[in-house]
Design a protein around this motif. Structure first.
Motif, PDB file in Angstrom:
ATOM      1  N   LEU A 481       0.866  -1.180   0.000  1.00  0.00           N
ATOM      2  CA  LEU A 481       0.000   0.000   0.000  1.00  0.00           C
ATOM      3  C   LEU A 481       0.906   1.234   0.000  1.00  0.00           C
ATOM      4  CD1 LEU A 481      -1.924  -2.263   0.731  1.00  0.00           C
ATOM      5  CD2 LEU A 481      -3.027  -0.749   2.359  1.00  0.00           C
ATOM      6  N   PRO A 483       1.520   5.386  -0.477  1.00  0.00           N
ATOM      7  CA  PRO A 483       0.874   6.713  -0.517  1.00  0.00           C
ATOM      8  C   PRO A 483       1.217   7.430  -1.822  1.00  0.00           C
ATOM      9  CG  PRO A 483       2.340   6.493   1.406  1.00  0.00           C
ATOM     10  CD  PRO A 483       2.618   5.341   0.496  1.00  0.00           C
ATOM     11  N   ARG A 484       0.257   8.155  -2.357  1.00  0.00           N
ATOM     12  CA  ARG A 484       0.462   8.912  -3.593  1.00  0.00           C
ATOM     13  C   ARG A 484      -0.026  10.338  -3.399  1.00  0.00           C
ATOM     14  NH1 ARG A 484       0.927   5.156  -8.124  1.00  0.00           N
ATOM     15  NH2 ARG A 484       2.795   4.110  -7.420  1.00  0.00           N
ATOM     16  N   ARG A 485       0.645  11.255  -4.074  1.00  0.00           N
ATOM     17  CA  ARG A 485       0.210  12.643  -4.112  1.00  0.00           C
ATOM     18  C   ARG A 485      -0.746  12.795  -5.286  1.00  0.00           C
ATOM     19  NH1 ARG A 485       0.655  16.237   0.042  1.00  0.00           N
ATOM     20  NH2 ARG A 485       0.042  18.246  -0.820  1.00  0.00           N
ATOM     21  N   ASN A 486      -1.854  13.446  -5.086  1.00  0.00           N
ATOM     22  CA  ASN A 486      -2.780  13.667  -6.197  1.00  0.00           C
ATOM     23  C   ASN A 486      -2.187  14.721  -7.110  1.00  0.00           C
ATOM     24  OD1 ASN A 486      -4.969  13.648  -7.857  1.00  0.00           O
ATOM     25  ND2 ASN A 486      -6.323  14.759  -6.458  1.00  0.00           N
ATOM     26  N   SER A 498      -4.195  13.658  -1.605  1.00  0.00           N
ATOM     27  CA  SER A 498      -3.447  12.400  -1.485  1.00  0.00           C
ATOM     28  C   SER A 498      -4.374  11.201  -1.439  1.00  0.00           C
ATOM     29  CB  SER A 498      -2.590  12.431  -0.216  1.00  0.00           C
ATOM     30  OG  SER A 498      -3.421  12.537   0.934  1.00  0.00           O
ATOM     31  N   TYR A 499      -3.803  10.033  -1.650  1.00  0.00           N
ATOM     32  CA  TYR A 499      -4.523   8.762  -1.565  1.00  0.00           C
ATOM     33  C   TYR A 499      -3.485   7.665  -1.510  1.00  0.00           C
ATOM     34  CZ  TYR A 499      -3.455   8.569  -6.598  1.00  0.00           C
ATOM     35  OH  TYR A 499      -2.802   8.553  -7.802  1.00  0.00           O
ATOM     36  N   TRP A 500      -3.906   6.418  -1.333  1.00  0.00           N
ATOM     37  CA  TRP A 500      -2.958   5.306  -1.454  1.00  0.00           C
ATOM     38  C   TRP A 500      -3.400   4.366  -2.547  1.00  0.00           C
ATOM     39  CZ3 TRP A 500      -5.175   0.563  -0.518  1.00  0.00           C
ATOM     40  CH2 TRP A 500      -6.145   0.432   0.486  1.00  0.00           C
ATOM     41  N   THR A 501      -2.440   3.658  -3.099  1.00  0.00           N
ATOM     42  CA  THR A 501      -2.772   2.654  -4.096  1.00  0.00           C
ATOM     43  C   THR A 501      -1.975   1.389  -3.812  1.00  0.00           C
ATOM     44  OG1 THR A 501      -3.185   2.301  -6.447  1.00  0.00           O
ATOM     45  CG2 THR A 501      -1.071   3.310  -5.852  1.00  0.00           C
ATOM     46  N   VAL A 502      -2.202   0.358  -4.592  1.00  0.00           N
ATOM     47  CA  VAL A 502      -1.554  -0.935  -4.367  1.00  0.00           C
ATOM     48  C   VAL A 502      -0.518  -1.192  -5.453  1.00  0.00           C
ATOM     49  CG1 VAL A 502      -1.926  -3.427  -4.260  1.00  0.00           C
ATOM     50  CG2 VAL A 502      -3.588  -1.869  -3.211  1.00  0.00           C
ATOM     51  N   PRO A 521       2.647  -1.045   5.381  1.00  0.00           N
ATOM     52  CA  PRO A 521       1.430  -1.826   5.158  1.00  0.00           C
ATOM     53  C   PRO A 521       1.501  -2.621   3.862  1.00  0.00           C
ATOM     54  CG  PRO A 521       1.050   0.497   4.690  1.00  0.00           C
ATOM     55  CD  PRO A 521       2.486   0.383   5.118  1.00  0.00           C
TER      56      PRO A 521
ATOM     57  N   GLN B 299     -10.093   5.919  -1.201  1.00  0.00           N
ATOM     58  CA  GLN B 299      -8.777   6.256  -1.754  1.00  0.00           C
ATOM     59  C   GLN B 299      -8.832   6.538  -3.251  1.00  0.00           C
ATOM     60  OE1 GLN B 299      -6.349   6.901   0.282  1.00  0.00           O
ATOM     61  NE2 GLN B 299      -7.502   6.225   2.100  1.00  0.00           N
ATOM     62  N   ASP B 557      -3.666  17.163   3.744  1.00  0.00           N
ATOM     63  CA  ASP B 557      -4.910  16.874   3.029  1.00  0.00           C
ATOM     64  C   ASP B 557      -6.083  17.102   3.984  1.00  0.00           C
ATOM     65  OD1 ASP B 557      -6.432  16.176   0.880  1.00  0.00           O
ATOM     66  OD2 ASP B 557      -5.674  14.123   0.701  1.00  0.00           O
TER      67      ASP B 557
END
Lengths: 670, 670
Positions: A481, A483-486, A498-502, A521, B299, B557
């Protein structure tokens, strides 16, 4: 007091035998009493009459995995050939034999060289324990302490390995600690301190004896735990038969699996498969699961305790140490029980009644549910109660009891749990108040009662998990998992920052699968890259890890070299029938020359291979007064959960129980 | 098929009322239906006839802690004065009132300024949901998509807070998402994509509408979950009355505690005390425990989903969202149930039947056990089965159901558990294979079924734990496990190279108690420094933490500023009656101006004070196909375990259940 309202609950329980005739062996069935006797006969015949081999381990020599799977795919009246493996001590040497039971002969014999000894037999432990009681210097030490020798019991402790102790190298030695049983049965709580007693097991004599110092004796008061001996009033009262099964192959709800006994790991779960109503077939989940090792290092570096760094499975045998379960106490009243046999030191089968129990768990959990209020004129409240099947073994090595559970859920999950209970390992000390112990650098434990320190220690459990998701060829996949910056471009033009991706990463070799949990994570999945769901996801089972523990011993310390399989919480190896025990095959006085850390140095390929996952869980234990004189169970475990294994929830169509009348009781037939 | 062997298990269950007459209120009893009606009357009278105040929250205004404790120490026929607090919306303002029920008057009235709105009422949600169905532009959007409006249901979603969205500031707006109910009741799985609908709740009208794009519709096939509608064959069948209690004060085995309902947190456990047979008295453990907030950030940063960062308790009310439990499904057949009342928007009491259930758990666990083989001629196998009492509430906010348990064990442990089940939040997408979703940076979820993405998200649960170990004045102590090198001097002259010891550190201020779990091994104990055991250990309760989670959103955020109470897993604050909700009092569209992160900036003294511990646990959720269409429960929780609170194990003298005959059934009276 208000009135008591009792209700009756119907519990339905059933175990089906998959192979209807008990005459045909499931290929993984443990050796029967008759087979063990036959092994004894064949092995003894293969040695000269007066060489007296001592049997340390006898077990089924399992057929190759592919032979097991092909036979089971199309069971024949003729069982697979039955072979046994045996580990013996003969003339101070360790012999490894393979016996063909049909041909009635020893087909291979090998002498083990190098460090490490087989696990101890109960009989040699008993013989060693008796030695001090007639040993002159010990009798004088007892007299000096004012202790009546008839009130003393002694217990064997493995010595571990420390490179500096050259006098022990190559010798099967143990240390003996003695305890007072005067006015108590909690003998572990009344140690006789200040003595060093070393016994050579092959010679069965005391080879070293030192009386170093006289310490105060903890008191017996408050250490009783048998209800019949405890003063009134008793309480609180706990509200709550006894059947036995001889079939090792179980089928329950949508599961089938095989339960076996092995003198080394004890409980072994094999061939766990779950029925898929879409495929109209049982699909493989786990070829084999067992506890591979239990490492319990105590944290007192002083003379009496520094060597206490036990490997309960490798040194004492989890199977040999499995106790007969207490009906209605260790298992609920509706449990069924299973017996086991292992080879005693002369090869004679030893019978352990009620070594496993199997029961349905109705714990009041919710399998799944939903209340829907969003749809006008429609009221929905669908709920299904959880039910699961538990297979249990309890292992008692000396003072501690470990409750070992494997739980099967209709949803497809396999959960494990280990419960710690029993008696603390304590030492006597001159303190009379906790503040003195806290101020000392020598306490190494909690001051629990007069002159009594409960020693700091750890419990590291290593599980062997030969997961076969829809067949043997699997991969180990880390779904990180991240974290990413939008970036706020294109479709992302929103105020969200921001959000998280896999980010998925498949481990190609053993090094890439060594994981210390707690860093970031990650979802850990065993996937079958060759089998996919209709939407295109690889079939998988995910590990939801158990209690995370990392070693606190120095990497150059003997115990940690031997226990280096605890350096990571997850390991993945290619399947190899000889690699079953994380601490190596011969663990007593091993030097870290065998086991997970050594095997994985070869950094073998594990992608799209038949792979085995190893999972280390555990507990640091700072004793407290509630653990005295008997510790209320502390539990933890992990879950193997289907993840894109099924097309959809496996319990969507589960049928809820029929409604029951209040104060009624009934019997349900499916 | 083999034969079925059914057995009967007797379960004994009892709830005692501590205060025998229901005429005298326990000071923490929730407002009754009659009291709520009285509040409605008094409040309405205090406003001009046509001002129509809307009731967003009405609850007992609890007496001060010291008044509660003194009254309970010596209960009098005259109850403590009953007061109510009310939060209303009047003319687009938030009013806070305190009502004296005996004097029948409003004793204080305050207008809340600044950001943040009270939680939504169910009625305004329903009204808002109906708006699109008669709104011209929406009807045109539906037609464009070929959707029959009579087959559409809509649902309210809180908008969160993003500083850039200045048009929302100061306005009680929500977004509306609509779903198709054609051929399904799992409406959340069939979203109508591409629309932005913003409703002003105070004006109850659509203030913004955009039809941005037409996306494909996921299919209804495979989304049914009602058993009555599922095609045969069904299975597997689950093997398994209904009583109600009106007493909020419970006594069970050695525990007593108070169960209450509050429209905001729902289930509240107060005054948990355990009987100590040595002291012959009940001793305090926890003054109050409840779930303080549930933060669920999705997310997906794109237009339709970026704002989905829900605070289920503060925005929707855990109590208001608590569902009526399904007997035999949500709770076992021997459970007793409790009802609750809360104030509807016009102040009229709303009745929620079966909002809590209470049941004894007999899960087949072992309370404690030991087999002793070391003593010649003595055979010991003592075992006690575990039993516990569970208090349960289930909260359903839209698609998700959370099963909330508080479990009391005779050993003194309090365990919590949260179970996640219900329906995933999904979005429609153009993909037809998982590989396309995996290759895209726009998926933000798992491809689960045709055109269906299950969105990545988190569940952060924050528990409020006002632990009072033997009284209110406590300290928070970190017992750090620290590795040590063996110096080989004095008594340490052994070959052991290393060990660990415990270094104790008492947190003096709030800053010293902020803990991110996973960094190092530490035991976390709430101690009473003024009360010690005979050996001299301070009385304590230890936290064995729940599933560890850390936020992955950026600190700048909006959602994370509002959810900054998730930055640490542990917080400790001095007790303050007004500090109960980690995300602040007014959470809807809050800007992070209130709550744990803000309060603790004052870095108040917490040593030897009346303190409250806050514990954040949670789950990152990467959906999988098994979660579709209905997720099998995923569970986790923590344990509060007595640690030198008792002189010895509290269950040493527990009485095992009487033996039962096979195939028999019976009733046990204590």
């Amino acid at each position: 007091m208000a009135t008591i309202k009792p209700f009756l609950l119907v519990l339905l329980f059933s175990i089906f035998s998959r192979i209807s005739s008990s005459k045909t062996h499931h290929p993984l069935d443990p050796l029967t009493r008759e087979e063990l006797s036959l092994v004894q006969l064949i092995v003894k015949k293969s040695y000269p009459p007066r060489s007296s081999p001592v049997f340390h381990y006898v077990a089924l020599d399992e057929p190759e995995k592919h032979d097991v799977l092909s036979w089971l795919a199309k069971p024949e009246p003729e069982p697979l050939p039955r072979r046994a493996q045996a580990i013996l001590r003969v003339h101070k040497q360790t012999h490894e034999l393979v016996v063909d039971l049909k041909a009635r002969k020893v087909v291979s014999k090998h002498v083990h060289r190098g460090p490490g000894f087989p696990s101890l037999t109960l009989e040699e432990q008993t013989a060693a324990n008796d030695l001090p009681l007639t040993y002159g210097p010990f009798l004088r030490s007892a007299a000096k302490r004012g202790i009546d020798v008839s009130q003393v019991v002694c217990s064997v402790f493995t010595v571990g390995w420390f490179a500096e102790e050259k006098q022990f190298i190559g010798k099967r030695v143990v240390k003996i600690q003695c305890f007072s049983k005067k006015d108590t049965v909690s003998v572990y709580l009344l140690p006789v301190e200040g003595l060093t007693i070393v016994v050579d097991l092959d010679e069965m004599r005391i080879v070293e004896y030192k009386d170093r110092e006289v310490a105060p004796m903890p008191r017996a008061e408050g250490t009783e735990y048998r209800l019949s001996k405890l003063p009134l009033p008793h309480g609180p009262r706990i509200n709550d038969t006894y059947h036995r099964t001889f079939f090792h192959a179980c089928r329950w709800m949508n599961w089938e699996f095989h339960v076996s006994f092995d003198a080394r790991p004890g409980l072994v779960i094999s061939m766990a498969r779950i029925y898929d109503p879409d495929q109209k077939a049982f699909r493989s989940v786990m070829y084999r699961g067992h506890i591979s090792e239990l490492f319990v290092p105590y944290q007192d570096p002083t003379e009496d305790y520094y060597y206490k760094t036990f490997f309960d499975s490798g040194e004492f045998g989890f199977g040999v140490s499995a106790v007969s379960l207490v009906p209605n106490g260790d298992c609920p009243s509706h449990a069924v029980y299973m017996d086991a046999f292992y080879a005693g030191p002369d090869g004679t089968p030893v019978h352990v009644p009620n070594v496993f129990c199997i029961f349905e768990r109705h714990a009041g959990e919710v399998m799944w549910r939903h209340t829907e209020l969003a749809i006008p004129h429609v009221t929905i409240a669908e709920s299904r109660p959880e039910v699961s099947l538990v297979v249990r073994m309890i292992v008692t090595v000396g003072n501690y009891d470990h409750v070992i559970d494997w739980e099967f859920k209709p949803s497809g999950s396999i959960k494990t749990q280990v419960g710690l209970t029993g008696i603390l390992e304590v030492k006597a000390a001159n303190y009379t108040h906790a503040d003195q112990a806290a101020a000392s650098e020598e306490a190494h434990g909690t001051y629990l009662a007069e002159h009594t320190i409960g020693l700091y220690h750890d419990h590291f459990l290593t599980y062997y998990l030969d997961i076969d998701v829809d067949g043997a060829t699997n991969s180990f996949v880390k779904k990180n998992l991240v974290p990413r910056r939008n970036t706020n471009t294109g479709h992302h033009r929103t105020p969200r920052k921001s959000y998280w991706t896999v980010v998925t990463e498949t481990a190609r070799t053993e090094s890439e699968a060594k994981i210390r949990l707690g860093v970031g994570p990650t979802e850990l999945v065993i996937e079958n890259p060759n089998k996919k769901t209709k939407p295109g996801n690889p079939h998988g089972y995910r590990l939801i890890p158990g209690p995370v523990i990392h070693p606190l011993l120095a990497p150059d310390d003997g115990p940690q070299i031997r226990g280096s399989f605890t350096n990571y919480n997850i390991w993945v190896t290619p399947y190899n029938k000889t690699e079953r025990y994380a601490g190596g095959k011969y663990v007593d006085q091993s030097q870290g020359e065998d086991g997970l850390a050594v095997w994985t140095r070869r950094n073998r390929k594990i992608e799209n291979e038949d792979i085995v996952m190893w999972h280390v869980i555990g507990f640091h234990h700072v004793p407290c007064q509630e653990d005295f004189p008997m510790m209320p169970t502390l539990s933890g475990g992990f879950e193997l959960r289907p993840t894109n294994f099924f097309e959809r929830s496996a319990v969507l169509k589960a049928v809820p129980p029929p409604p029951m009348k209040a104060d009624g009781c009934g019997v349900v037939e499916p």
